[in-house]
Motif scaffolding. Structure first.
Motif, mmCIF file in Angstrom:
data_model
loop_
_atom_site.group_PDB
_atom_site.id
_atom_site.type_symbol
_atom_site.label_atom_id
_atom_site.label_comp_id
_atom_site.label_asym_id
_atom_site.label_seq_id
_atom_site.Cartn_x
_atom_site.Cartn_y
_atom_site.Cartn_z
ATOM 1 N N ALA A 37 0.840 -1.205 0.000
ATOM 2 C CA ALA A 37 0.000 0.000 0.000
ATOM 3 C C ALA A 37 0.874 1.253 0.000
ATOM 4 O O ALA A 37 0.627 2.188 -0.762
ATOM 5 C CB ALA A 37 -0.914 -0.007 1.217
ATOM 6 N N LEU A 38 1.901 1.260 0.827
ATOM 7 C CA LEU A 38 2.794 2.410 0.891
ATOM 8 C C LEU A 38 3.529 2.606 -0.428
ATOM 9 O O LEU A 38 3.651 3.733 -0.918
ATOM 10 C CB LEU A 38 3.789 2.254 2.040
ATOM 11 C CG LEU A 38 4.737 3.427 2.268
ATOM 12 C CD1 LEU A 38 3.968 4.711 2.543
ATOM 13 C CD2 LEU A 38 5.683 3.113 3.421
ATOM 14 N N ALA A 39 3.990 1.531 -1.044
ATOM 15 C CA ALA A 39 4.686 1.628 -2.335
ATOM 16 C C ALA A 39 3.774 2.217 -3.406
ATOM 17 O O ALA A 39 4.211 3.051 -4.214
ATOM 18 C CB ALA A 39 5.194 0.251 -2.764
ATOM 19 N N ARG A 40 2.513 1.824 -3.409
ATOM 20 C CA ARG A 40 1.562 2.378 -4.385
ATOM 21 C C ARG A 40 1.375 3.879 -4.192
ATOM 22 O O ARG A 40 1.334 4.644 -5.154
ATOM 23 C CB ARG A 40 0.209 1.679 -4.271
ATOM 24 C CG ARG A 40 0.183 0.298 -4.856
ATOM 25 C CD ARG A 40 -1.224 -0.259 -4.783
ATOM 26 N NE ARG A 40 -1.289 -1.606 -5.290
ATOM 27 C CZ ARG A 40 -2.420 -2.272 -5.439
ATOM 28 N NH1 ARG A 40 -3.578 -1.718 -5.117
ATOM 29 N NH2 ARG A 40 -2.408 -3.501 -5.910
ATOM 30 N N VAL A 41 1.250 4.297 -2.950
ATOM 31 C CA VAL A 41 1.061 5.721 -2.664
ATOM 32 C C VAL A 41 2.316 6.502 -3.047
ATOM 33 O O VAL A 41 2.233 7.565 -3.671
ATOM 34 C CB VAL A 41 0.709 5.949 -1.177
ATOM 35 C CG1 VAL A 41 0.759 7.418 -0.819
ATOM 36 C CG2 VAL A 41 -0.665 5.365 -0.872
ATOM 37 N N ASP A 43 4.540 5.798 -5.310
ATOM 38 C CA ASP A 43 4.591 5.879 -6.775
ATOM 39 C C ASP A 43 3.629 6.934 -7.308
ATOM 40 O O ASP A 43 3.968 7.707 -8.205
ATOM 41 C CB ASP A 43 4.268 4.520 -7.412
ATOM 42 C CG ASP A 43 5.376 3.504 -7.220
ATOM 43 O OD1 ASP A 43 6.507 3.908 -6.888
ATOM 44 O OD2 ASP A 43 5.104 2.296 -7.401
ATOM 45 N N ALA A 44 2.418 6.978 -6.767
ATOM 46 C CA ALA A 44 1.408 7.928 -7.244
ATOM 47 C C ALA A 44 1.781 9.375 -6.911
ATOM 48 O O ALA A 44 1.586 10.284 -7.718
ATOM 49 C CB ALA A 44 0.044 7.593 -6.639
ATOM 50 N N VAL A 45 2.359 9.579 -5.747
ATOM 51 C CA VAL A 45 2.663 10.938 -5.293
ATOM 52 C C VAL A 45 3.969 11.459 -5.891
ATOM 53 O O VAL A 45 4.075 12.649 -6.210
ATOM 54 C CB VAL A 45 2.710 10.985 -3.749
ATOM 55 C CG1 VAL A 45 3.242 12.311 -3.253
ATOM 56 C CG2 VAL A 45 1.324 10.709 -3.180
ATOM 57 N N THR A 46 4.943 10.607 -6.079
ATOM 58 C CA THR A 46 6.272 11.037 -6.521
ATOM 59 C C THR A 46 6.235 11.854 -7.806
ATOM 60 O O THR A 46 6.914 12.873 -7.910
ATOM 61 C CB THR A 46 7.202 9.821 -6.688
ATOM 62 O OG1 THR A 46 7.338 9.186 -5.408
ATOM 63 C CG2 THR A 46 8.570 10.238 -7.182
#
Length: 174
Positions: A37-41, A43-46
Protein backbone atom coordinates in the motif's frame (compact mmCIF):
# COMPACT_ATOMS: atom_id res chain seq x y z
CA UNK A 1 2.54 7.57 6.32
CA UNK A 2 2.75 7.74 10.07
CA UNK A 3 3.93 5.35 12.73
CA UNK A 4 1.20 4.90 15.32
CA UNK A 5 1.02 3.03 18.61
CA UNK A 6 -2.19 1.06 19.16
CA UNK A 7 -3.20 -0.84 22.28
CA UNK A 8 -4.13 -4.05 20.47
CA UNK A 9 -1.87 -4.01 17.38
CA UNK A 10 1.17 -2.35 18.97
CA UNK A 11 3.29 -0.16 16.70
CA UNK A 12 1.90 0.04 13.15
CA UNK A 13 2.46 2.02 9.98
CA UNK A 14 -0.63 3.91 8.78
CA UNK A 15 -0.75 5.03 5.14
CA UNK A 16 -2.26 8.38 4.19
CA UNK A 17 -2.02 12.14 4.61
CA UNK A 18 -3.69 13.30 7.80
CA UNK A 19 -5.81 11.30 10.22
CA UNK A 20 -8.93 11.31 8.03
CA UNK A 21 -7.03 10.18 4.94
CA UNK A 22 -5.30 7.40 6.88
CA UNK A 23 -8.66 6.17 8.17
CA UNK A 24 -10.24 6.30 4.68
CA UNK A 25 -7.22 4.58 3.15
CA UNK A 26 -7.49 1.77 5.70
CA UNK A 27 -11.20 1.30 4.94
CA UNK A 28 -10.62 1.18 1.18
CA UNK A 29 -7.27 -0.60 0.99
CA UNK A 30 -6.95 -2.38 4.33
CA UNK A 31 -6.69 -5.71 2.55
CA UNK A 32 -3.29 -4.78 1.06
CA UNK A 33 -0.08 -5.55 2.92
CA UNK A 34 1.22 -2.27 4.38
CA UNK A 35 4.46 -2.29 2.37
CA UNK A 36 2.52 -2.72 -0.89
CA UNK A 37 0.00 0.00 0.00
CA UNK A 38 2.79 2.41 0.89
CA UNK A 39 4.69 1.63 -2.33
CA UNK A 40 1.56 2.38 -4.38
CA UNK A 41 1.06 5.72 -2.66
CA UNK A 42 4.72 6.68 -3.05
CA UNK A 43 4.59 5.88 -6.78
CA UNK A 44 1.41 7.93 -7.24
CA UNK A 45 2.66 10.94 -5.29
CA UNK A 46 6.27 11.04 -6.52
CA UNK A 47 5.40 12.19 -10.03
CA UNK A 48 3.47 15.17 -8.63
CA UNK A 49 5.75 16.10 -5.72
CA UNK A 50 8.88 17.00 -7.72
CA UNK A 51 10.24 20.51 -8.27
CA UNK A 52 9.39 20.51 -11.99
CA UNK A 53 5.94 18.93 -11.82
CA UNK A 54 2.99 20.95 -13.12
CA UNK A 55 0.54 22.35 -10.55
CA UNK A 56 -1.48 19.62 -8.87
CA UNK A 57 -3.25 19.33 -5.49
CA UNK A 58 -0.54 16.91 -4.32
CA UNK A 59 2.24 19.45 -4.82
CA UNK A 60 0.34 22.32 -3.23
CA UNK A 61 -0.43 20.38 -0.04
CA UNK A 62 1.79 21.00 3.00
CA UNK A 63 4.41 23.20 1.28
CA UNK A 64 6.11 23.80 4.63
CA UNK A 65 6.77 20.07 4.93
CA UNK A 66 8.20 19.99 1.42
CA UNK A 67 10.49 22.84 2.41
CA UNK A 68 11.61 20.86 5.48
CA UNK A 69 12.26 17.85 3.28
CA UNK A 70 14.42 19.99 0.93
CA UNK A 71 16.57 21.15 3.84
CA UNK A 72 16.72 17.63 5.25
CA UNK A 73 18.18 16.50 1.90
CA UNK A 74 20.70 19.39 1.91
CA UNK A 75 21.17 20.96 5.36
CA UNK A 76 23.94 23.19 4.00
CA UNK A 77 21.17 25.35 2.48
CA UNK A 78 20.85 26.80 6.00
CA UNK A 79 24.45 26.30 7.17
CA UNK A 80 23.38 23.23 9.12
CA UNK A 81 25.17 19.91 9.55
CA UNK A 82 22.05 17.84 10.07
CA UNK A 83 18.29 18.19 10.34
CA UNK A 84 15.86 15.89 12.13
CA UNK A 85 12.07 16.35 11.82
CA UNK A 86 10.33 16.41 15.21
CA UNK A 87 6.74 16.64 16.39
CA UNK A 88 5.27 20.13 16.69
CA UNK A 89 4.42 21.54 20.13
CA UNK A 90 0.71 21.09 19.35
CA UNK A 91 -0.75 18.32 17.18
CA UNK A 92 -1.84 19.39 13.74
CA UNK A 93 -5.64 19.45 13.49
CA UNK A 94 -6.03 19.12 9.73
CA UNK A 95 -4.04 18.77 6.54
CA UNK A 96 -6.42 21.28 4.92
CA UNK A 97 -4.68 24.23 6.55
CA UNK A 98 -1.05 25.25 6.32
CA UNK A 99 0.67 24.98 9.68
CA UNK A 100 4.35 25.32 10.54
CA UNK A 101 6.41 22.21 11.04
CA UNK A 102 9.49 21.67 13.15
CA UNK A 103 12.95 20.13 13.07
CA UNK A 104 16.04 20.22 15.24
CA UNK A 105 19.50 20.68 13.82
CA UNK A 106 23.12 21.47 14.53
CA UNK A 107 24.42 24.71 13.04
CA UNK A 108 27.88 24.61 11.44
CA UNK A 109 29.11 26.63 14.46
CA UNK A 110 28.12 23.64 16.64
CA UNK A 111 25.09 25.23 18.29
CA UNK A 112 21.85 23.27 18.50
CA UNK A 113 18.94 25.07 16.82
CA UNK A 114 15.24 24.57 16.33
CA UNK A 115 14.09 25.11 12.77
CA UNK A 116 10.50 26.14 12.07
CA UNK A 117 9.26 25.83 8.49
CA UNK A 118 6.33 27.91 7.33
CA UNK A 119 4.57 28.85 4.14
CA UNK A 120 2.50 31.89 3.28
CA UNK A 121 1.82 34.78 5.60
CA UNK A 122 1.12 33.21 8.98
CA UNK A 123 0.05 35.59 11.74
CA UNK A 124 0.17 32.73 14.27
CA UNK A 125 3.81 31.96 13.44
CA UNK A 126 5.37 33.67 16.46
CA UNK A 127 2.92 31.92 18.81
CA UNK A 128 4.08 28.61 17.28
CA UNK A 129 7.74 29.63 17.79
CA UNK A 130 6.96 30.60 21.41
CA UNK A 131 5.33 27.21 22.00
CA UNK A 132 8.44 25.52 20.58
CA UNK A 133 10.70 27.59 22.84
CA UNK A 134 8.66 26.76 25.94
CA UNK A 135 8.21 23.06 25.16
CA UNK A 136 11.86 22.50 24.23
CA UNK A 137 13.30 24.92 26.80
CA UNK A 138 17.02 24.47 27.36
CA UNK A 139 17.63 22.47 24.18
CA UNK A 140 18.66 25.50 22.09
CA UNK A 141 19.03 29.26 22.22
CA UNK A 142 18.16 30.02 18.61
CA UNK A 143 15.21 29.34 16.33
CA UNK A 144 15.57 29.61 12.58
CA UNK A 145 12.29 30.34 10.81
CA UNK A 146 12.36 29.24 7.17
CA UNK A 147 9.84 30.26 4.54
CA UNK A 148 9.52 30.09 0.81
CA UNK A 149 9.59 33.54 -0.74
CA UNK A 150 10.84 36.54 1.26
CA UNK A 151 7.42 38.22 0.94
CA UNK A 152 5.96 35.62 3.34
CA UNK A 153 8.25 36.81 6.16
CA UNK A 154 6.18 39.83 7.17
CA UNK A 155 7.49 42.58 9.44
CA UNK A 156 4.90 42.04 12.18
CA UNK A 157 6.28 38.53 12.78
CA UNK A 158 9.85 39.88 12.95
CA UNK A 159 8.71 42.56 15.43
CA UNK A 160 6.85 40.07 17.63
CA UNK A 161 9.74 37.58 17.54
CA UNK A 162 12.08 40.19 19.05
CA UNK A 163 9.94 40.02 22.21
CA UNK A 164 10.68 36.32 22.74
CA UNK A 165 13.40 35.11 25.10
CA UNK A 166 15.01 33.10 22.33
CA UNK A 167 16.89 34.46 19.32
CA UNK A 168 14.84 34.11 16.14
CA UNK A 169 16.39 34.32 12.68
CA UNK A 170 14.24 34.56 9.54
CA UNK A 171 15.45 32.97 6.30
CA UNK A 172 13.76 32.78 2.89
CA UNK A 173 14.45 29.82 0.62
CA UNK A 174 12.93 30.28 -2.83
Amino acid sequence: ARIARREVEGVILEVGVGANDREAFQMLHGHLPTHEALARVVDAVTEHRSERAPQHPLNRMAPERHLRWRVEQDPSLLSLRDLTPVDPPVDRLSMKHAEPCLATATHVDGDPVAVVFTSGVDLDLVAFVADVAVQRSGEFERVVVVSGPERDLVQINRDLARRLRVDVEFVALD
